[in-house]
Design an enzyme around this catalytic site. Structure first.
Site, PDB file in Angstrom:
ATOM      1  CD  GLU A  77     -15.688 -19.972  32.439  1.00  0.00           C
ATOM      2  OE1 GLU A  77     -15.422 -20.327  31.277  1.00  0.00           O
ATOM      3  OE2 GLU A  77     -16.853 -19.867  32.860  1.00  0.00           O
ATOM      4  CB  SER A 125     -20.002 -19.516  38.072  1.00  0.00           C
ATOM      5  OG  SER A 125     -19.631 -20.749  38.643  1.00  0.00           O
ATOM      6  CD  GLU A 126     -19.603 -18.788  31.651  1.00  0.00           C
ATOM      7  OE1 GLU A 126     -20.298 -19.579  32.330  1.00  0.00           O
ATOM      8  OE2 GLU A 126     -18.602 -19.153  31.016  1.00  0.00           O
ATOM      9  CG  PHE A 167     -15.669 -19.119  22.681  1.00  0.00           C
ATOM     10  CD1 PHE A 167     -15.372 -19.191  21.320  1.00  0.00           C
ATOM     11  CD2 PHE A 167     -14.825 -19.778  23.564  1.00  0.00           C
ATOM     12  CE1 PHE A 167     -14.271 -19.906  20.858  1.00  0.00           C
ATOM     13  CE2 PHE A 167     -13.710 -20.498  23.111  1.00  0.00           C
ATOM     14  CZ  PHE A 167     -13.438 -20.563  21.758  1.00  0.00           C
ATOM     15  CB  ILE A 207     -22.611 -13.201  27.397  1.00  0.00           C
ATOM     16  CG1 ILE A 207     -22.879 -12.186  28.519  1.00  0.00           C
ATOM     17  CG2 ILE A 207     -23.390 -12.826  26.139  1.00  0.00           C
ATOM     18  CD1 ILE A 207     -22.354 -10.788  28.250  1.00  0.00           C
ATOM     19  CG  HIS A 255     -17.501 -22.359  20.828  1.00  0.00           C
ATOM     20  ND1 HIS A 255     -18.522 -23.203  21.187  1.00  0.00           N
ATOM     21  CD2 HIS A 255     -16.675 -22.304  21.905  1.00  0.00           C
ATOM     22  CE1 HIS A 255     -18.301 -23.651  22.425  1.00  0.00           C
ATOM     23  NE2 HIS A 255     -17.188 -23.109  22.878  1.00  0.00           N
TER      24      HIS A 255
HETATM   25  C1  LIG Z   1     -21.085 -21.554  29.593  1.00  0.00           C
HETATM   26  C2  LIG Z   1     -19.704 -21.957  29.186  1.00  0.00           C
HETATM   27  N1  LIG Z   1     -18.658 -21.452  29.855  1.00  0.00           N
HETATM   28  C3  LIG Z   1     -17.402 -21.783  29.513  1.00  0.00           C
HETATM   29  C4  LIG Z   1     -17.154 -22.649  28.484  1.00  0.00           C
HETATM   30  C5  LIG Z   1     -15.733 -22.997  28.094  1.00  0.00           C
HETATM   31  N2  LIG Z   1     -15.410 -24.337  28.510  1.00  0.00           N
HETATM   32  C6  LIG Z   1     -15.487 -25.367  27.657  1.00  0.00           C
HETATM   33  S1  LIG Z   1     -15.092 -26.792  28.374  1.00  0.00           S
HETATM   34  C7  LIG Z   1     -14.822 -26.072  29.856  1.00  0.00           C
HETATM   35  C8  LIG Z   1     -14.411 -26.891  31.031  1.00  0.00           C
HETATM   36  C9  LIG Z   1     -15.470 -27.795  31.492  1.00  0.00           C
HETATM   37  O1  LIG Z   1     -14.970 -28.601  32.486  1.00  0.00           O
HETATM   38  P1  LIG Z   1     -15.709 -29.910  32.956  1.00  0.00           P
HETATM   39  O2  LIG Z   1     -17.143 -29.595  33.185  1.00  0.00           O
HETATM   40  O3  LIG Z   1     -14.974 -30.466  34.094  1.00  0.00           O
HETATM   41  O4  LIG Z   1     -15.702 -30.886  31.719  1.00  0.00           O
HETATM   42  P2  LIG Z   1     -14.454 -31.556  31.014  1.00  0.00           P
HETATM   43  O5  LIG Z   1     -14.025 -30.620  29.937  1.00  0.00           O
HETATM   44  O6  LIG Z   1     -13.405 -31.801  32.035  1.00  0.00           O
HETATM   45  O7  LIG Z   1     -14.980 -32.813  30.422  1.00  0.00           O
HETATM   46  C10 LIG Z   1     -15.019 -24.712  29.772  1.00  0.00           C
HETATM   47  C11 LIG Z   1     -14.855 -23.769  30.874  1.00  0.00           C
HETATM   48  C12 LIG Z   1     -18.272 -23.144  27.787  1.00  0.00           C
HETATM   49  N3  LIG Z   1     -18.128 -23.959  26.750  1.00  0.00           N
HETATM   50  N4  LIG Z   1     -19.528 -22.789  28.165  1.00  0.00           N
END
Ligand SMILES: Cc1ncc(C[n+]2csc(CCOP(=O)(O)OP(=O)(O)O)c2C)c(N)n1
Ligand SMILES: Cc1ncc(C[n+]2csc(CCOP(=O)(O)OP(=O)(O)O)c2C)c(N)n1
Ligand SMILES: [Mg+2]
Ligand SMILES: [Mg+2]
Lengths: 328, 336, 328, 336
Positions: free
Chosen positions: B29, B58-59, B82, B86, B128
């Site tokens: 990501e 989409s892990e 992080f 996983i 985290h």
């Molecule tokens: C399972 C997982 N994968 C990746 C992340 C890292 N991460 C934190 S916020 C984020 C983006 C999320 O985007 P969205 O759902 O559009 O919410 P927004 O932050 O825009 O409110 C990601 C990839 C995470 N916290 N958990």
């Protein structure tokens, strides 16, 4: 200090809701300074531009309803009733923080107004909210669960599984997508091949609605309908609120990836301006009132910061408390 | 030899592997933008979108895609951002990828690297900040490395990518910004499964990994009562028994310094093995210095206290040497 | 013994395909006896009634294409080319089994014809197949990946994540749902609120098709179109094959949960009968030929069983081999 | 006192809790039909579809729903069918549910029970035969029990449901069919965290859990050279240090018998702790008897060999007693 429950009641009026949105904006804007001064650690995620969604939701739900929300949770927490001291205190790791300083910005909570500890794992709040709704159904009370998550989160497995299960079980739950067009630094069209995320409800034969997330009245109308539907035992809804975040994804993000001009366009539809303009048009507020309101809020937030900075961090024994019931 | 930060060592290792092996590609990501720790910065510009692939959130899908692509002879490097993430996808690594070689009697290999930020100290809160090595234990198909310096980050990451099995690389987030000299190229590569003896000493062998290597070193340098042979394990799964045994056979004492909680910590494995191999040669019971059994707190003072500090390590080792017994951990006094 | 590759070529003719379907049926029917005699352990999952899907797929794909499949994998393995000895040997834990006796019924494989070890975790084969497709794309060859899974598996997160990602990456992959109406003992309508699972493709803007899974010609046509689409670089398809399993979910399941009459209705549409009837109608086969074919196959399978039962289990060192490259 | 099979003890425990506490409910795939091991048979008929809930194949969703419902004061018992399946959903338990109490400063409790079939021996292959206790280690919010008999299944499962924290109950599939006498009702309840001393002995303390309790007992009963105090841990997380220490202080020798692989096994924790607490009181090094570092093979002879057999345990313990050293495991000779 007023309790979260009392603060929640303040959302009963249009003015109260505007005030809360202004407060959220002011609180979030203060965080950068707190960060620069070394009071904030880790990561913070602002929701400025998205305030109407949180405040709209909070003004529809009852305090006995339960919300699960993401790391981008300051707005929801403040909207639901957590005080600026509670939110800023948590972000600064003080014992007066809403999670006692143990969680930080990504883990805000307040059981008195139905806010479960916010979820720092994408999608994790959905299954839990379904469980909350299931409990309400089994207990045969008319509480509902509501879960807030982003556009990017509609690509995680938990979204799919939970919507399907909620539909099959006819759970009293409202799924709210805050579609702010980006998941971290990635524009939605690069991660998701459809543009109206609400359409994913069709895979689950679920009620759906798209709503203008910048217009609090539209949000309230849409959430109300979904909540009524759920309380009446008709099952879940998926609501997509089209919105935008004015800041970057997190503290360190300058958001250079934006489509040029996009931010300016969205700033024209600032939910605070829209709500204020409506009140002014209705004759319920003057420009001067608004300025006064903003300055009152500014003072209130400044005071909250003072209180927070003068307060203690959690004591050493907090570290070992509440780890488990059986093993103290 | 170049001085660089650990995060730059990540970039350098990835870049060198991408350059030398066309089957290597990255997936994760927002890795195109460099990610939250800028540990992949500049790579998409250099290698293009076909080799530095941004994924949806989409892990399960992209970790599994790493497994599948690896089975087809590619060498994917999948970023979990992080390590906690996983938790929504573990099956793909531990129950699928790790078993194909075995189930296919060698017909399918899975040369997959999984990179993830791990560890506490920066105020990221309990979801985290963990290490979570335990999720990868007891699975002989997987290796796990935790670099402690820019050099070992460079050298271990390159080895991970070259390994013909899945390797998890836990990048301690508190170390990303640390600087150090790095030998790049083949000479800088560090084999998986080999520990690094950081300092020679006579009184005690300290086994550490990742962040605790620094804790151990600071502890030793802050006093002159005892001298320690500090071993940076580098690879936790499988760990270098030979180097540890050799050292403990010499010093007669083992202390393990761990970042995670006391219960379930990896140090139990070191301690247990040392006792069974060196029975009769030890001058004191093996001792583990760890964090307490609790989630990782956010508040700065508590997070600091949660982690074993150099001062705490000194006091524990000094007590061990003086009494010949394992001293109680600091939190014993707090228990109800 | 003919190699898997040669066995695969036999699918080039209609008669070859009928023969393979008959063989699959015969092999699967022999398993219960082997089980009763104590040669089969753990769990086995028959695919009788669903043969046309596997054989249809195998006759379209090239051996260089790759298939991921589930624990219900006997039919796919035999169709792709694994010999009866390879399948039955594996089920009986013999070294001549297609996984050397190390995997059992749920873990069949044959790299020479593109069958990855079959997946005993629901949904697990989808992401892996996407990775296979991604590898083909990156290597710029025109191989495709195809993944077979059940109706119940469309409710697991991996399904959603993988379809979305495959669509965004335009991967050369075909997702095949074998909708046999049940996931274990649960009828699809009790776990899934929509009846045409192919419609879930809409959430990913993906090409979709529903096909009669009892008619091998229909299957071939549908798979061919999807494979051509993928090879041409146009991306993935979701194909739903409507089918039915004549046995219970697994060895021990008497399938008492079936809708009454349902089995009988579906047995009227046995894919073997449909294929045979067509050949007879075309004049390519007589009833007598068919009986002879069945008896030849019966003899062949009986021989395979003899070979299997006379063969060795894997040696003790197999236990420690192929665990990892680095640690022997 | 009734004689019943272990799987019937599961049903009895669930039934008794469903009866006595209206907040208890069950959730899982096909539990209405009794599941593959008939361990929930008859409950839907007795308690109805509102309390015995069949779910779609969506482990993340329904495990998480268990977490959420538990946080609302219900006592869900979620079935994972086979413990491997939690690999697609682990996050909900370890990173979410286990941390709410801590993050909410006690405002939200998670009285959640997770039941799953685990363990090898029946030919289910490498993806349906593991124990996987390691996934739950190092997380102080979670308990883990592994019953060894109908009685302990009954007693521990009831305690799990009554616990105010998440408890994982691993039901060994090879034991489901075993019969034994069961005291039901309050008197039959076994507290979490308490071990059971299965036999008194003088030469060695054998620590076992689940299936290996039977292996240990068979080993002891098959010879008369030595006598063993066999401890059935019953709860693995947190394990009963007091009982183990008391016994090893008496016998002077510890042997742990584990079903899973040598590397990463839970026995390291027992062995490590025993040495640190009983330093100077041991007559021999603690010894671990385990399975080899490999996935679980299907073929009957190999699966049998994979697991520690009573004969193997006898030979290992006899060698330990004779030489005072840890004997090499059987697979050492096979290594290349
Ligand atoms: C399972 C997982 N994968 C990746 C992340 C890292 N991460 C934190 S916020 C984020 C983006 C999320 O985007 P969205 O759902 O559009 O919410 P927004 O932050 O825009 O409110 C990601 C990839 C995470 N916290 N958990
Ligand atoms: C993640 C996971 N959950 C549950 C199971 C148990 N299980 C095995 S097969 C099956 C039913 C699958 O149904 P479907 O996808 O329709 O495939 P079918 O068996 O009908 O071919 C279930 C629930 C599993 N193997 N993996
Ligand atoms: Mg977003
Ligand atoms: Mg099915």
């Amino acid at each position: 200090m007023t309790t979260s429950l009392v603060r929640r009641q303040a959302l009963n009026t249009e003015l109260g809701r505007l005030e809360r949105m202004l407060e959220i904006r002011a609180v979030e804007e203060s965080i950068q300074t707190l960060y620069n001064d070394g009071h904030v650690r880790g990561s913070t995620h602002l929701a400025n531009g998205q305030e109407a969604v949180s405040v709209g939701i909070a003004s529809v739900l009852r305090p006995t309803d339960v919300v699960t929300c993401t790391y981008r949770g300051h707005a929801a927490a403040l909207a639901l009733g957590v005080s600026p001291e509670g939110v800023l205190g948590e972000i600064c790791g003080r014992v007066i923080g809403c999670s006692g300083g143990m969680g930080g910005s990504m883990h805000l909570m307040d059981a008195s107004v139905g806010l479960m500890p916010t979820f720092a794992i994408v999608g994790a709040g959905l299954p839990v909210a379904a469980g909350v709704a299931l409990a309400a159904k089994l207990k045969k009370n008319d509480s509902v669960a509501l879960t807030i998550f982003g556009d990017g989160s509609t690509n995680i497995g938990a979204f799919h599984e939970t919507l399907n299960m909620a539909s099959i079980f006819k759970l009293p739950i409202i799924f709210v997508i805050e579609n702010n067009l980006y998941g971290e630094y990635t524009r939605i069209n690069l991660s998701t091949p459809i543009s109206d995320l609400a359409d994913r409800a069709d895979s689950y034969a679920m009620r759906k609605e798209i709503v203008d997330g910048q217009d609090i009245d539209a949000v309230i109308k849409s959430i109300s309908a979904a909540v009524d539907f759920a309380r009446a035992g008709n099952g879940p809804s998926l609501i997509e609120a089209k919105t935008y975040r004015f800041s970057g994804h997190s503290r360190a993000d300058p958001a250079t990836y934006r489509t040029p001009g996009e931010l300016d366009e969205w700033k024209k539809r600032d939910p605070l301006d829209i709500a204020a303009a409506k009140l002014i048009k209705q004759g319920d507020l003057t420009e001067k009132d608004l300025e006064e309101l903003k300055s009152t809020i500014g003072v209130r937030v400044a005071k909250a910061i003072e209180v927070v900075l003068a307060s203690e961090g959690p004591s050493l024994d907090s570290l070992l408390q509440h780890v488990s019931a059986s093993r103290k | 030899m170049t001085v660089m930060r650990t995060r730059q060592a990540v970039i350098q290792a990835l870049s060198d592997e991408l350059e030398s092996d066309p089957t290597v590609f990255l997936m994760g990501e927002d890795i195109g933008s460099g990610g939250p720790f800028k540990a992949t910065e500049g790579l998409i510009e250099k290698f293009g979108e076909e080799r530095v692939i941004d994924t949806p959130i989409s892990e399960m899908a992209f970790l599994g895609a790493g497994v599948g692509a690896a089975a087809m002879g590619m060498r994917p490097v999948v970023e979990m951002m992080f390590i906690e993430f996983i938790g929504v996808a573990l099956d793909q690594l531990t129950t699928q990828g790790a078993f194909y070689r075995y189930l296919s009697r060698g017909a399918y290999e899975v040369p997959l690297t999984i990179r993830a930020a791990a560890g506490a100290g920066l105020g990221f809160g309990c979801q985290h900040s963990q290490i979570l090595d335990q999720w990868f234990r007891g699975n002989a198909g997987i290796s796990l490395v935790i670099p402690s310096s820019p050099q070992s980050m460079y050298g271990l990451l390159r080895s991970a990518i070259r390994s013909n099995d899945p390797v998890v690389v836990l990048e301690h987030k508190a170390l990303y910004g640390e600087r150090g000299e790095v030998v790049t190229g083949e000479a800088g590569i560090i084999p998986i499964g080999k520990a690094n003896v950081v300092s020679q000493g006579t009184d005690v062998t300290i086994v550490a990994i990742g962040s605790t290597v620094h804790t151990a070193r600071a502890a030793m340098e802050s006093q002159s009562e005892w001298s320690a042979e500090i071993i940076d394990l580098q690879t936790l799964i499988p760990w270098d028994k030979e180097t540890v045994m050799k050292s403990v056979a010499k010093t007669g004492r083992l202390v393990v310094v761990e970042e995670s909680s006391y219960s379930g910590g990896w140090g139990t494995e070191i301690s247990s093995e040392v006792v069974s191999q060196l029975w009769g040669q030890l001058k004191a019971p093996p001792h583990r210095i760890t964090s307490p059994d609790a989630p990782i707190p956010y508040a700065q003072e508590l997070e600091k206290r949660y982690l074993p500090s150099p001062e705490y390590v000194v006091s524990q080792i000094t007590a061990l040497l003086k009494t010949g017994k394992c001293p109680a951990p600091w939190w014993e006094g707090f228990k109800s």
